[in-house]
Design an enzyme around this catalytic site. Structure first.
Site, short mmCIF file in Angstrom:
data_model
loop_
_atom_site.label_atom_id
_atom_site.label_comp_id
_atom_site.label_asym_id
_atom_site.label_seq_id
_atom_site.Cartn_x
_atom_site.Cartn_y
_atom_site.Cartn_z
N ASP A 7 -0.93 -5.07 4.00
CA ASP A 7 0.32 -4.59 4.60
C ASP A 7 1.42 -5.41 3.94
O ASP A 7 1.68 -6.54 4.33
CB ASP A 7 0.28 -4.82 6.11
CG ASP A 7 1.53 -4.28 6.80
OD1 ASP A 7 2.09 -3.29 6.32
OD2 ASP A 7 1.94 -4.86 7.82
N GLU A 68 -0.31 -0.23 1.90
CA GLU A 68 0.56 0.71 2.60
C GLU A 68 1.59 1.26 1.62
O GLU A 68 2.21 0.53 0.86
CB GLU A 68 1.28 0.03 3.77
CG GLU A 68 2.05 1.03 4.61
CD GLU A 68 2.73 0.39 5.81
OE1 GLU A 68 2.02 -0.08 6.71
OE2 GLU A 68 3.97 0.36 5.83
N ASP A 141 1.05 -7.64 11.45
CA ASP A 141 0.83 -7.35 10.03
C ASP A 141 -0.65 -7.50 9.68
O ASP A 141 -1.18 -6.78 8.83
CB ASP A 141 1.64 -8.30 9.15
CG ASP A 141 3.08 -8.41 9.60
OD1 ASP A 141 3.94 -7.76 9.01
OD2 ASP A 141 3.32 -9.13 10.60
#
Lengths: 179, 179
Positions: A7, A68, A141
């Site tokens: 992430d 991501e 996260d």
């Protein structure tokens, strides 16, 4: 299949390693956050992200890296840093010939909760359940990085095998060119 | 002072090396473009940008790398790729302990033409004149990279020396931490 989920972020870059195959219970091998000081120069922050990602790759030797997908319509102040941190993660993987997959936040949410509009708490709760953890990973996260890895394991296993073969082929071609 | 200017981009990443000091005639040591195929996977394009930048650093050993500061208000379709290519350039420099400076497009235009609103042709014409070239460098990305390097040489020489000392110090501190 062993997947490192990333992430991306400069202040906090979530990382999580999940092993398993679609349809079987999944195992978490590691979770954490790579942090860089907000007052450091941008080039040094990118270097620190690289060092962090390299350590996770060294330790866990994932077969895939799931990152991501960053969209520019997000918060304009942070999106550039997010895009740059994601570039570093992709670069580290590509250098080792590890295939990189990009998943959007809604694909990840839909994969682990059944809806693309789930909130952070819902994603955290499902990650905790799916990986049979004692408590939701903190910070968010870190949970998101695990959700990315789970999403990748569950989406298109056949496509993953193809992508892995292509990545290996491309790396060899690149090596041949620069040798 | 030897500066590598980088006009970041995935399809065309302009690179140019200029040597000189403020107030004296400048010399161009090299100019070119690192290209990556638009149909390649993003991670492989980033890898190709890295290989290209590394070759320029190896060949010219610049003391500074000047990169165009990317703004998110630009074209939304291309800005993410530009941000990611700039991250790769900054990372390559930081790894070698070379200080990185970011200059905005208007700072660069103002430095070489006297106005922050100059167009591409005007920048190309001034770069050609300042470096005593036979013709404007093509494509425009290559000329912009040279303009970035010139801008860096002309802006705050004292600040550059300070930044160089800090970058060296930070690299040593980083090396100490990871050793």
């Amino acid at each position: 299949m062993r997947v490192l989920g990333v992430d991306p972020g400069l202040t906090r870059c979530g990382v999580g390693v999940v092993e398993g195959v679609a349809g079987r219970p999944l195992t978490m091998l590691g979770v954490g956050v790579v942090r860089t000081p907000a007052d450091a120069e941008l080039s040094h922050r990118l270097l620190a992200v690289e060092e962090g990602i390299e350590q996770w790759l060294d330790e866990h030797r994932p077969e895939f890296v799931a990152v991501e997908r960053v969209f520019s319509q997000h918060n304009v102040r942070t999106v550039m840093g997010t895009a740059q941190a994601s570039a570093v993660a992709m670069l580290c993987a590509a250098r080792r010939g590890i295939p990189v997959a990009l998943h959007t936040p809604s694909e990840v949410k839909a994969a682990v909760t059944g809806t693309g509009r789930a909130d952070k708490a819902q994603v955290g709760a499902m990650v905790t359940r799916l990986l049979r953890l004692a408590a939701p990973p903190r910070p968010a996260d870190a949970a998101d990085a695990l959700a990315l890895a789970i999403c990748h394991i569950w989406r298109a296993p056949a496509q993953n095998r193809l992508q892995q073969a292509v990545a290996r082929h491309t790396l060899n071609a690149t090596k041949g060119r620069t040798a």
